[in-house]
Design a protein around this motif. Sequence first.
Motif, mmCIF file in Angstrom:
data_model
loop_
_atom_site.group_PDB
_atom_site.id
_atom_site.type_symbol
_atom_site.label_atom_id
_atom_site.label_comp_id
_atom_site.label_asym_id
_atom_site.label_seq_id
_atom_site.Cartn_x
_atom_site.Cartn_y
_atom_site.Cartn_z
ATOM 1 N N VAL A 51 0.833 -1.204 0.000
ATOM 2 C CA VAL A 51 0.000 0.000 0.000
ATOM 3 C C VAL A 51 0.865 1.250 0.000
ATOM 4 C CG1 VAL A 51 -1.578 1.376 1.411
ATOM 5 C CG2 VAL A 51 -2.024 -1.051 1.050
ATOM 6 N N ILE A 52 1.882 1.271 0.863
ATOM 7 C CA ILE A 52 2.756 2.445 0.961
ATOM 8 C C ILE A 52 3.557 2.634 -0.321
ATOM 9 C CG2 ILE A 52 4.712 3.443 2.200
ATOM 10 C CD1 ILE A 52 3.662 1.965 4.702
ATOM 11 N N LYS A 53 4.013 1.539 -0.901
ATOM 12 C CA LYS A 53 4.803 1.623 -2.129
ATOM 13 C C LYS A 53 3.987 2.202 -3.280
ATOM 14 C CE LYS A 53 7.727 -1.152 -5.189
ATOM 15 N NZ LYS A 53 8.243 -2.516 -5.491
ATOM 16 N N ASN A 54 2.691 1.908 -3.308
ATOM 17 C CA ASN A 54 1.839 2.354 -4.405
ATOM 18 C C ASN A 54 1.051 3.621 -4.088
ATOM 19 O OD1 ASN A 54 1.769 0.075 -6.640
ATOM 20 N ND2 ASN A 54 1.844 -0.945 -4.660
ATOM 21 N N SER A 55 1.335 4.213 -2.927
ATOM 22 C CA SER A 55 0.616 5.433 -2.560
ATOM 23 C C SER A 55 1.416 6.660 -2.972
ATOM 24 C CB SER A 55 0.387 5.464 -1.047
ATOM 25 O OG SER A 55 1.632 5.513 -0.367
ATOM 26 N N ARG A 56 0.751 7.809 -2.962
ATOM 27 C CA ARG A 56 1.422 9.049 -3.259
ATOM 28 C C ARG A 56 0.728 10.170 -2.476
ATOM 29 N NH1 ARG A 56 -1.833 7.985 -7.765
ATOM 30 N NH2 ARG A 56 -3.281 9.663 -8.238
ATOM 31 N N PRO A 57 1.470 11.166 -2.013
ATOM 32 C CA PRO A 57 2.912 11.301 -2.187
ATOM 33 C C PRO A 57 3.684 10.497 -1.143
ATOM 34 C CG PRO A 57 2.056 13.163 -0.989
ATOM 35 C CD PRO A 57 0.859 12.321 -1.350
ATOM 36 N N GLN A 58 4.963 10.268 -1.392
ATOM 37 C CA GLN A 58 5.792 9.519 -0.462
ATOM 38 C C GLN A 58 6.317 10.460 0.630
ATOM 39 O OE1 GLN A 58 6.440 6.182 -0.255
ATOM 40 N NE2 GLN A 58 4.903 5.927 -1.852
ATOM 41 N N THR A 59 5.489 10.722 1.620
ATOM 42 C CA THR A 59 5.849 11.616 2.714
ATOM 43 C C THR A 59 6.747 10.887 3.714
ATOM 44 O OG1 THR A 59 3.916 10.980 3.991
ATOM 45 C CG2 THR A 59 3.652 12.819 2.450
ATOM 46 N N PRO A 60 7.394 11.632 4.623
ATOM 47 C CA PRO A 60 8.209 10.977 5.658
ATOM 48 C C PRO A 60 7.432 9.972 6.487
ATOM 49 C CG PRO A 60 8.745 13.298 5.554
ATOM 50 C CD PRO A 60 7.589 13.096 4.624
ATOM 51 N N MET A 61 6.129 10.268 6.760
ATOM 52 C CA MET A 61 5.316 9.329 7.515
ATOM 53 C C MET A 61 5.225 7.985 6.793
ATOM 54 S SD MET A 61 2.147 7.712 7.808
ATOM 55 C CE MET A 61 0.983 8.635 6.801
ATOM 56 N N TYR A 62 5.003 8.016 5.488
ATOM 57 C CA TYR A 62 4.963 6.791 4.696
ATOM 58 C C TYR A 62 6.318 6.087 4.727
ATOM 59 C CZ TYR A 62 0.402 7.620 2.525
ATOM 60 O OH TYR A 62 -0.942 7.781 2.293
ATOM 61 N N PHE A 63 7.381 6.869 4.618
ATOM 62 C CA PHE A 63 8.742 6.315 4.609
ATOM 63 C C PHE A 63 9.016 5.522 5.886
ATOM 64 C CE2 PHE A 63 13.224 6.785 5.816
ATOM 65 C CZ PHE A 63 13.855 6.221 4.719
ATOM 66 N N PHE A 64 8.738 6.130 7.035
ATOM 67 C CA PHE A 64 9.001 5.461 8.311
ATOM 68 C C PHE A 64 8.038 4.300 8.547
ATOM 69 C CE2 PHE A 64 10.845 9.707 9.453
ATOM 70 C CZ PHE A 64 12.149 9.258 9.592
ATOM 71 N N LEU A 65 6.803 4.449 8.104
ATOM 72 C CA LEU A 65 5.832 3.370 8.272
ATOM 73 C C LEU A 65 6.234 2.145 7.447
ATOM 74 C CD1 LEU A 65 3.269 2.712 9.758
ATOM 75 C CD2 LEU A 65 1.946 3.705 7.885
ATOM 76 N N GLN A 140 14.410 13.954 2.857
ATOM 77 C CA GLN A 140 14.737 12.558 2.545
ATOM 78 C C GLN A 140 16.097 12.169 3.116
ATOM 79 O OE1 GLN A 140 14.661 11.604 -1.633
ATOM 80 N NE2 GLN A 140 14.964 9.418 -1.296
ATOM 81 N N LYS A 141 17.061 13.084 3.026
ATOM 82 C CA LYS A 141 18.395 12.813 3.556
ATOM 83 C C LYS A 141 18.358 12.604 5.067
ATOM 84 C CE LYS A 141 23.068 14.762 3.832
ATOM 85 N NZ LYS A 141 23.943 15.912 3.469
ATOM 86 N N VAL A 142 17.619 13.470 5.766
ATOM 87 C CA VAL A 142 17.508 13.357 7.216
ATOM 88 C C VAL A 142 16.807 12.055 7.600
ATOM 89 C CG1 VAL A 142 16.461 14.359 9.286
ATOM 90 C CG2 VAL A 142 17.550 15.842 7.597
ATOM 91 N N CYS A 143 15.749 11.694 6.884
ATOM 92 C CA CYS A 143 15.023 10.448 7.170
ATOM 93 C C CYS A 143 15.931 9.227 7.039
ATOM 94 C CB CYS A 143 13.828 10.316 6.231
ATOM 95 S SG CYS A 143 12.496 11.496 6.544
ATOM 96 N N VAL A 144 16.727 9.201 5.972
ATOM 97 C CA VAL A 144 17.659 8.091 5.770
ATOM 98 C C VAL A 144 18.686 8.057 6.889
ATOM 99 C CG1 VAL A 144 19.468 7.171 4.262
ATOM 100 C CG2 VAL A 144 17.326 8.026 3.279
ATOM 101 N N GLN A 145 19.177 9.226 7.291
ATOM 102 C CA GLN A 145 20.156 9.293 8.368
ATOM 103 C C GLN A 145 19.563 8.814 9.690
ATOM 104 O OE1 GLN A 145 21.304 13.433 8.170
ATOM 105 N NE2 GLN A 145 23.006 13.035 6.756
ATOM 106 N N LEU A 146 18.316 9.173 9.950
ATOM 107 C CA LEU A 146 17.668 8.739 11.192
ATOM 108 C C LEU A 146 17.496 7.222 11.234
ATOM 109 C CD1 LEU A 146 14.955 11.536 11.563
ATOM 110 C CD2 LEU A 146 16.915 11.159 13.054
#
Length: 314
Positions: A51-65, A140-146
């Motif tokens: 679901v997350i992969k096919n959703s938009r937009p790819q927000t940080p919440m989606y990224f962490f979820l 996106q950079k900060v999310c990856v770093q976290l």
Amino acid sequence: MKSGLDRNYSEVTEFILLGFRVPPKLQLLLFLAFLMIYMVTVVGTVSMIIVIKNSRPQTPMYFFLRKLSYLDLCYSTIIAPKTLANFLTSEKKVSYNGRAAQFFFFALLVTVEALLLAVMAFGTFSAICSPLLYPVHMSQKVCVQLVTGSYICGCINSMVKTSFTFSLRFCGENRLDHFFCDVPALIKISCADTSVNETVLFILSAFIIVSTTTAILVSYGYILSTVLKIPSTHGKSKTFSTCGSHIAVVSLFYGTMFVMYAQPGAISSPEKSKIVAVFYTLVILMLNPLIYSLRNRDVKDAVKRILCRQWLSQ
């Protein structure tokens, strides 16, 4: 020349998991219950990832979820398959190295889970309390770093706990009164002085739980203060709906972890500790996708969009 203690210690090359002490007739029922929990967990987490992969937009919440869903899938797979296998066999043996490997990955993933939940709370705080700075705070950079930092911290914590736990001596007694390799159960069967190991376990567990819990409570304290200032009832409802799923997951996860690890001797009965362990290793992981999908409007909207695309394509 080695002492008798050393000889006994060198002979312990495998452990026997005692599992759940129930009559044979209930073993099959427990097997079916654990199998159902694991299957629901796999289906739920994989569905959430899709679901997350096919959703938009790819927000940080989606990224962490999405990262949390991957984590839950791996976390449950470390425990469930071996537990299910032990229900169907009388030989519940596992090698010394196998126990060490299972414990290392268990400690790693449970630590990363705690850190990611704290990071998600900070992300929610940033989105609600500092919306103008949100793109900077959660780029996106900060999310990856976290996420990377969470795994690094998890590795350090896991290596320390694994090295301290498996440096203990086990003098002939290799029956582990648990359904997986957990520190309290291992410490009980050691013939060495475990005071240092128990202190290290308590300090590390308490530090992780207290620090991440503090970060979550502070974040939601600011969120609550900001939400109460919103004049619109609809705006308040939407914000609380977004936060509600995360609060539910955090309460379940931290509640059981605090009872199990942050209070030395809180659970003296092995059977009670197994019940608590079932919750934080299996049940909560099964509930996470359900909580996020049912209480999060963004996730529900993403599911509706996917279903609509599937219906229109037919």
